[in-house]
Enzyme design. Sequence first.
Site, PDB file in Angstrom:
ATOM      1  N   ASP A  34       0.820  -1.217   0.000  1.00  0.00           N
ATOM      2  CA  ASP A  34       0.000   0.000   0.000  1.00  0.00           C
ATOM      3  C   ASP A  34       0.854   1.268   0.000  1.00  0.00           C
ATOM      4  OD1 ASP A  34      -2.406   1.363   0.007  1.00  0.00           O
ATOM      5  OD2 ASP A  34      -2.554   1.388   2.202  1.00  0.00           O
ATOM      6  N   ASN A  82     -10.895  -2.607  -5.401  1.00  0.00           N
ATOM      7  CA  ASN A  82     -10.097  -1.632  -6.158  1.00  0.00           C
ATOM      8  C   ASN A  82     -10.692  -1.288  -7.527  1.00  0.00           C
ATOM      9  OD1 ASN A  82      -6.936  -2.811  -4.767  1.00  0.00           O
ATOM     10  ND2 ASN A  82      -8.119  -1.018  -4.188  1.00  0.00           N
TER      11      ASN A  82
HETATM   12  C1  IPE Z   1      -5.415  -2.633   0.016  1.00  0.00           C
HETATM   13  O1  IPE Z   1      -5.128  -1.300  -0.157  1.00  0.00           O
HETATM   14  C2  IPE Z   1      -5.340  -3.341  -1.299  1.00  0.00           C
HETATM   15  C3  IPE Z   1      -4.022  -3.448  -1.896  1.00  0.00           C
HETATM   16  C4  IPE Z   1      -2.910  -2.993  -1.410  1.00  0.00           C
HETATM   17  C5  IPE Z   1      -3.991  -4.148  -3.137  1.00  0.00           C
HETATM   18  P1  IPE Z   1      -6.247  -0.198  -0.387  1.00  0.00           P
HETATM   19  O2  IPE Z   1      -5.544   1.081  -0.590  1.00  0.00           O
HETATM   20  O3  IPE Z   1      -7.196  -0.635  -1.430  1.00  0.00           O
HETATM   21  O4  IPE Z   1      -7.015  -0.219   1.012  1.00  0.00           O
HETATM   22  P2  IPE Z   1      -7.816   0.925   1.753  1.00  0.00           P
HETATM   23  O5  IPE Z   1      -8.795   1.495   0.770  1.00  0.00           O
HETATM   24  O6  IPE Z   1      -6.828   1.942   2.205  1.00  0.00           O
HETATM   25  O7  IPE Z   1      -8.474   0.236   2.907  1.00  0.00           O
HETATM   26  C1  IPE Z   2      -1.649   0.209  -3.354  1.00  0.00           C
HETATM   27  O1  IPE Z   2      -1.407   1.576  -3.343  1.00  0.00           O
HETATM   28  C2  IPE Z   2      -1.878  -0.333  -4.747  1.00  0.00           C
HETATM   29  C3  IPE Z   2      -3.254  -0.782  -4.992  1.00  0.00           C
HETATM   30  C4  IPE Z   2      -4.225  -0.769  -4.132  1.00  0.00           C
HETATM   31  C5  IPE Z   2      -3.538  -1.288  -6.334  1.00  0.00           C
HETATM   32  P1  IPE Z   2      -2.580   2.632  -3.344  1.00  0.00           P
HETATM   33  O2  IPE Z   2      -2.948   2.936  -4.747  1.00  0.00           O
HETATM   34  O3  IPE Z   2      -3.710   2.170  -2.491  1.00  0.00           O
HETATM   35  O4  IPE Z   2      -1.871   3.885  -2.708  1.00  0.00           O
HETATM   36  P2  IPE Z   2      -2.492   4.900  -1.665  1.00  0.00           P
HETATM   37  O5  IPE Z   2      -2.979   4.102  -0.500  1.00  0.00           O
HETATM   38  O6  IPE Z   2      -3.606   5.617  -2.359  1.00  0.00           O
HETATM   39  O7  IPE Z   2      -1.363   5.794  -1.297  1.00  0.00           O
HETATM   40 MG    MG Z   3      -4.124   2.418  -0.507  1.00  0.00          MG
END
Ligand code: IPE
Ligand code: IPE
Ligand code: MG
Length: 254
Positions: A34, A82
């Site tokens: 993340d 996602n």
């Molecule tokens: C969890 O991260 C999913 C992945 C890293 C693939 P998200 O960014 O989707 O989770 P939330 O929305 O912060 O809970």
């Molecule tokens: C994790 O990084 C990747 C996926 C969930 C695909 P994020 O895209 O959630 O990054 P933040 O949390 O918005 O910084």
């Molecule tokens: Mg995230």
Amino acid sequence: MAIFGKNKKESSAPSQLPADEGLILPVHVGIIMDGNGRWAKKRGLPRKAGHREGAKTFRTITRYCSEIGIKYLTVYAFSTENWKRPEDEVGALMGLFKSYLKEAIEDFKDDDIIVRFIGDKSGFSPELQELMAENEESSAHRDGMVLNIAMNYGSRDEIVRAVKNISADVKLGKISVEDIGEQLVSDYLYTAGQPDPDLIIRPSGEYRISNFMLWQSAYTEFVIMNKLWPDFQKSDLDEAVRIYSQRNRRYGGV
Ligand code: IPE
Ligand code: IPE
Ligand code: MG
């Protein structure tokens, strides 16, 4: 081997963990990758630039886990939730998955890594599904670390799927209601046959599980780290292992 002496391969990885530290190495590590979006935002870049950097980190850390002797690594790459992101971000992620999975077929060969996908593959394009199958088939005979890539993965979705399959098998007479227990439920999950994760690492500082391995993490140790995933280094993995090693796992006992 640089760190633990448990892996057959020599490693040139500059680990900070000395061999005599007496660390307990987790067998199965999960990583919620993340923070890509925030990494890009901090630099005034589009979110997809963060995903590109995150993919590089994924490659480095996966190799490193294999080198230090981790047996199972599960990385959370794309959740069932996602899909609700803006179309161009989802499109960029699918493009990255495509180029990455093409490379991965050759990429993890030398490391002997067995590649598996957990999640609902049917949500992806036929081309991506084909690449996933190719990765799984071409690596199945290897005997190194098992890498589970969680894509279109949601733990609730996984459990619902298991409940449906268990019900169907009861109906077909393959199993009886009396057979249903904790082990049987585990055997109907994507991670069937694998040990539960010992350690789950979440970079980016969020204190939540975001639908990752709910059943499997009943007694998992969590380590939340403040680094964003693209900034995550081998030394951060070392630190997480150190923290894990100092935990007292009681499993409800004393
Ligand atoms: C969890 O991260 C999913 C992945 C890293 C693939 P998200 O960014 O989707 O989770 P939330 O929305 O912060 O809970
Ligand atoms: C994790 O990084 C990747 C996926 C969930 C695909 P994020 O895209 O959630 O990054 P933040 O949390 O918005 O910084
Ligand atoms: Mg995230």
